[in-house]
Design a protein around this motif. Structure first.
Motif, PDB file in Angstrom:
ATOM      1  N   VAL A 184       0.901  -1.243  -0.130  1.00 16.43           N
ATOM      2  CA  VAL A 184       0.034  -0.016   0.103  1.00 16.43           C
ATOM      3  C   VAL A 184       0.975   1.299   0.043  1.00 16.43           C
ATOM      4  O   VAL A 184       1.702   1.395   0.706  1.00 16.43           O
ATOM      5  CB  VAL A 184      -1.112   0.229   1.194  1.00 16.43           C
ATOM      6  CG1 VAL A 184      -1.738   1.162   1.175  1.00 16.43           C
ATOM      7  CG2 VAL A 184      -1.808  -1.223   1.332  1.00 16.43           C
ATOM      8  N   VAL A 185       0.673   2.217  -0.898  1.00 17.89           N
ATOM      9  CA  VAL A 185       1.264   3.555  -0.965  1.00 17.89           C
ATOM     10  C   VAL A 185       0.380   4.410  -0.663  1.00 17.89           C
ATOM     11  O   VAL A 185      -0.951   4.547  -0.977  1.00 17.89           O
ATOM     12  CB  VAL A 185       1.572   3.746  -2.486  1.00 17.89           C
ATOM     13  CG1 VAL A 185       2.258   5.212  -2.440  1.00 17.89           C
ATOM     14  CG2 VAL A 185       2.787   2.542  -3.098  1.00 17.89           C
ATOM     15  N   PHE A 186       0.608   5.356   0.503  1.00 18.06           N
ATOM     16  CA  PHE A 186      -0.227   6.258   1.128  1.00 18.06           C
ATOM     17  C   PHE A 186       0.647   7.796   0.309  1.00 18.06           C
ATOM     18  O   PHE A 186       1.805   7.778   0.685  1.00 18.06           O
ATOM     19  CB  PHE A 186      -0.086   6.341   2.487  1.00 18.06           C
ATOM     20  CG  PHE A 186      -0.871   5.227   3.203  1.00 18.06           C
ATOM     21  CD1 PHE A 186      -2.425   4.965   3.093  1.00 18.06           C
ATOM     22  CD2 PHE A 186      -0.185   4.134   3.634  1.00 18.06           C
ATOM     23  CE1 PHE A 186      -3.001   4.201   3.631  1.00 18.06           C
ATOM     24  CE2 PHE A 186      -0.892   3.061   4.221  1.00 18.06           C
ATOM     25  CZ  PHE A 186      -2.434   3.011   4.243  1.00 18.06           C
ATOM     26  N   VAL A 187      -0.326   8.522  -0.185  1.00 16.04           N
ATOM     27  CA  VAL A 187       0.150   9.687  -0.777  1.00 16.04           C
ATOM     28  C   VAL A 187      -0.572  10.984  -0.070  1.00 16.04           C
ATOM     29  O   VAL A 187      -1.834  10.846   0.178  1.00 16.04           O
ATOM     30  CB  VAL A 187      -0.231   9.598  -2.226  1.00 16.04           C
ATOM     31  CG1 VAL A 187       0.357  11.014  -2.957  1.00 16.04           C
ATOM     32  CG2 VAL A 187       0.327   8.445  -3.046  1.00 16.04           C
ATOM     33  N   ARG A 188       0.440  12.034   0.176  1.00 15.80           N
ATOM     34  CA  ARG A 188      -0.029  13.194   0.863  1.00 15.80           C
ATOM     35  C   ARG A 188       0.195  14.366   0.093  1.00 15.80           C
ATOM     36  O   ARG A 188       1.453  14.451  -0.355  1.00 15.80           O
ATOM     37  CB  ARG A 188       0.513  12.951   2.190  1.00 15.80           C
ATOM     38  CG  ARG A 188      -0.143  14.307   3.376  1.00 15.80           C
ATOM     39  CD  ARG A 188       0.593  14.402   4.619  1.00 15.80           C
ATOM     40  NE  ARG A 188       2.003  14.830   4.336  1.00 15.80           N
ATOM     41  CZ  ARG A 188       3.070  14.385   5.041  1.00 15.80           C
ATOM     42  NH1 ARG A 188       2.786  13.601   6.016  1.00 15.80           N
ATOM     43  NH2 ARG A 188       4.200  15.245   4.699  1.00 15.80           N
ATOM     44  N   HIS A 189      -0.740  15.222   0.039  1.00 17.22           N
ATOM     45  CA  HIS A 189      -0.468  16.479  -0.635  1.00 17.22           C
ATOM     46  C   HIS A 189       0.024  17.488   0.343  1.00 17.22           C
ATOM     47  O   HIS A 189      -0.803  17.926   1.067  1.00 17.22           O
ATOM     48  CB  HIS A 189      -1.799  16.985  -1.465  1.00 17.22           C
ATOM     49  CG  HIS A 189      -1.266  18.072  -2.557  1.00 17.22           C
ATOM     50  ND1 HIS A 189      -0.918  17.697  -3.774  1.00 17.22           N
ATOM     51  CD2 HIS A 189      -1.406  19.300  -2.332  1.00 17.22           C
ATOM     52  CE1 HIS A 189      -0.503  19.063  -4.358  1.00 17.22           C
ATOM     53  NE2 HIS A 189      -0.822  19.987  -3.546  1.00 17.22           N
ATOM     54  N   ASP A 190       1.081  18.148   0.065  1.00 13.06           N
ATOM     55  CA  ASP A 190       1.740  19.371   0.851  1.00 13.06           C
ATOM     56  C   ASP A 190       1.756  20.663   0.255  1.00 13.06           C
ATOM     57  O   ASP A 190       2.594  20.840  -0.476  1.00 13.06           O
ATOM     58  CB  ASP A 190       3.119  19.026   1.418  1.00 13.06           C
ATOM     59  CG  ASP A 190       3.382  17.675   2.245  1.00 13.06           C
ATOM     60  OD1 ASP A 190       2.293  17.253   2.904  1.00 13.06           O
ATOM     61  OD2 ASP A 190       4.332  16.933   2.422  1.00 13.06           O
ATOM     62  N   SER A 191       0.396  21.151   0.303  1.00 19.01           N
ATOM     63  CA  SER A 191       0.182  22.059  -0.333  1.00 19.01           C
ATOM     64  C   SER A 191       0.923  23.547   0.104  1.00 19.01           C
ATOM     65  O   SER A 191       1.381  23.550   1.106  1.00 19.01           O
ATOM     66  CB  SER A 191      -1.179  22.489  -0.376  1.00 19.01           C
ATOM     67  OG  SER A 191      -1.389  23.929  -1.080  1.00 19.01           O
ATOM     68  N   SER A 192       1.737  24.175  -0.962  1.00 22.18           N
ATOM     69  CA  SER A 192       2.549  25.369  -0.603  1.00 22.18           C
ATOM     70  C   SER A 192       1.472  26.440  -0.632  1.00 22.18           C
ATOM     71  O   SER A 192       1.832  27.645  -0.213  1.00 22.18           O
ATOM     72  CB  SER A 192       3.566  25.724  -1.716  1.00 22.18           C
ATOM     73  OG  SER A 192       3.027  25.885  -2.868  1.00 22.18           O
ATOM     74  N   GLY A 193       0.132  26.353  -0.969  1.00 26.76           N
ATOM     75  CA  GLY A 193      -0.780  27.635  -0.866  1.00 26.76           C
ATOM     76  C   GLY A 193      -1.031  28.194   0.448  1.00 26.76           C
ATOM     77  O   GLY A 193      -1.179  27.045   1.529  1.00 26.76           O
ATOM     78  N   PRO A 194      -1.056  29.232   0.943  1.00 31.67           N
ATOM     79  CA  PRO A 194      -1.034  29.543   2.253  1.00 31.67           C
ATOM     80  C   PRO A 194      -2.570  29.659   2.883  1.00 31.67           C
ATOM     81  O   PRO A 194      -2.771  29.608   4.013  1.00 31.67           O
ATOM     82  CB  PRO A 194      -0.604  31.198   2.314  1.00 31.67           C
ATOM     83  CG  PRO A 194      -0.846  31.618   0.756  1.00 31.67           C
ATOM     84  CD  PRO A 194      -0.439  30.314  -0.107  1.00 31.67           C
ATOM     85  N   ARG A 195      -3.366  29.657   1.907  1.00 30.30           N
ATOM     86  CA  ARG A 195      -4.963  29.294   2.452  1.00 30.30           C
ATOM     87  C   ARG A 195      -5.404  27.965   2.015  1.00 30.30           C
ATOM     88  O   ARG A 195      -6.579  27.537   2.394  1.00 30.30           O
ATOM     89  CB  ARG A 195      -5.686  30.296   1.611  1.00 30.30           C
ATOM     90  CG  ARG A 195      -5.567  31.798   1.937  1.00 30.30           C
ATOM     91  CD  ARG A 195      -6.379  32.724   0.991  1.00 30.30           C
ATOM     92  NE  ARG A 195      -7.935  32.285   1.065  1.00 30.30           N
ATOM     93  CZ  ARG A 195      -8.520  31.874   0.019  1.00 30.30           C
ATOM     94  NH1 ARG A 195      -7.815  31.929  -1.187  1.00 30.30           N
ATOM     95  NH2 ARG A 195      -9.770  31.838   0.082  1.00 30.30           N
ATOM     96  N   SER A 196      -4.552  27.025   1.559  1.00 31.19           N
ATOM     97  CA  SER A 196      -5.037  25.748   1.287  1.00 31.19           C
ATOM     98  C   SER A 196      -5.391  24.811   2.230  1.00 31.19           C
ATOM     99  O   SER A 196      -4.425  24.783   3.377  1.00 31.19           O
ATOM    100  CB  SER A 196      -4.224  24.913   0.416  1.00 31.19           C
ATOM    101  OG  SER A 196      -4.417  23.668   0.150  1.00 31.19           O
ATOM    102  N   PRO A 197      -6.378  24.306   2.581  1.00 26.15           N
ATOM    103  CA  PRO A 197      -6.590  23.260   3.769  1.00 26.15           C
ATOM    104  C   PRO A 197      -5.906  22.179   3.680  1.00 26.15           C
ATOM    105  O   PRO A 197      -5.652  21.368   4.639  1.00 26.15           O
ATOM    106  CB  PRO A 197      -8.199  22.757   3.514  1.00 26.15           C
ATOM    107  CG  PRO A 197      -8.649  23.704   2.662  1.00 26.15           C
ATOM    108  CD  PRO A 197      -7.531  24.227   1.806  1.00 26.15           C
ATOM    109  N   LEU A 198      -4.856  21.951   2.650  1.00 22.82           N
ATOM    110  CA  LEU A 198      -3.966  20.735   2.637  1.00 22.82           C
ATOM    111  C   LEU A 198      -2.372  21.661   3.000  1.00 22.82           C
ATOM    112  O   LEU A 198      -1.606  20.773   2.749  1.00 22.82           O
ATOM    113  CB  LEU A 198      -4.040  20.289   1.232  1.00 22.82           C
ATOM    114  CG  LEU A 198      -5.504  19.656   0.772  1.00 22.82           C
ATOM    115  CD1 LEU A 198      -5.191  19.015  -0.491  1.00 22.82           C
ATOM    116  CD2 LEU A 198      -5.905  18.700   1.787  1.00 22.82           C
ATOM    117  N   ARG A 199      -2.515  22.864   3.296  1.00 19.94           N
ATOM    118  CA  ARG A 199      -1.129  23.411   3.446  1.00 19.94           C
ATOM    119  C   ARG A 199      -0.487  22.464   4.739  1.00 19.94           C
ATOM    120  O   ARG A 199      -0.951  22.231   5.480  1.00 19.94           O
ATOM    121  CB  ARG A 199      -1.166  24.534   3.900  1.00 19.94           C
ATOM    122  CG  ARG A 199      -1.783  25.034   5.086  1.00 19.94           C
ATOM    123  CD  ARG A 199      -2.365  26.650   5.201  1.00 19.94           C
ATOM    124  NE  ARG A 199      -2.754  26.992   6.410  1.00 19.94           N
ATOM    125  CZ  ARG A 199      -4.089  27.081   6.525  1.00 19.94           C
ATOM    126  NH1 ARG A 199      -4.831  26.597   5.611  1.00 19.94           N
ATOM    127  NH2 ARG A 199      -4.760  27.697   7.689  1.00 19.94           N
TER     128      ARG A 199
END
Length: 195
Positions: free
Chosen positions: A50-65
């Protein structure tokens, strides 16, 4: 459908930030989270990777930051990490494709002798689709677990607006009809994987 004994499940961006509907808007497929959990359970029970992928957003307002609670995996995913006997990998990324994250997903799959991947996660028409497309381009046998994905409505050029369901269906048609992946259901995958 045949599921290889070492087929990798790639779980894309199942993060708490996608629960912030005030930011994203209306979503489709409320059953997606249950289907994603079912796929992880079957993969772990069968010892598949299993590969777990996480998005590390660089957007200052992104809920994924990075550094914000929305960057964390949803609870049901976090609870399942590290529980299976099979290989497990965490990939972090700042762009749409899991193949352009860290560590190098393609290199890891090659080292493991993996040629088939199953893609599930969020968003259907964004990171899940991009990962599936790139996987197809790289020569992997890609299965796209359509009902183990979801997305949100979006506005594009010329005032065009499409609902979450319209976008999800368009992704499925492009992936399947374009030969990038076989678009299938969770039930089909679970049945073929011996779940």
């Amino acid at each position: 459908m045949d599921i290889a004994e070492n087929a990798a499940l790639v779980v894309v961006d199942v993060q708490k930030g996608f629960e912030e509907l005030g930011f994203w808007g209306e979503r489709n497929n409320p059953e997606a989270d249950d289907n994603i959990a079912a796929l992880i359970d079957v993969w772990q029970a069968s010892g598949r990777p299993v590969v777990f992928v996480r998005h590390d957003s660089s957007g200052p307002r992104s809920p994924l930051r990075t550094g914000y609670q929305g960057n964390d995996f949803k609870e049901y995913v976090q609870e399942r990490r590290g529980r299976g006997p099979g290989a497990e990998l965490l990939v972090t990324k700042t762009v749409n494709s899991a193949f352009l994250g860290t560590p190098d997903l393609g290199a890891w799959l090659t080292a493991q002798g993996i040629t088939q991947i199953v893609v599930a996660g969020i968003q259907t028409n964004m990171c899940a689709e991009t990962t599936a497309r790139m996987g197809g381009n790289l020569g992997y046998d890609v299965l796209f677990a359509y009902d183990a994905t979801y997305t949100f409505g979006l506005e594009g050029p010329f005032g065009w607006r499409r609902s979450a369901e319209e976008l999800a269906q368009a992704s499925a048609v492009s992936l399947h009809g374009g030969g990038f992946a076989r678009v299938v259901t969770t039930k089909e995958i679970v049945g073929a994987a011996g779940g």
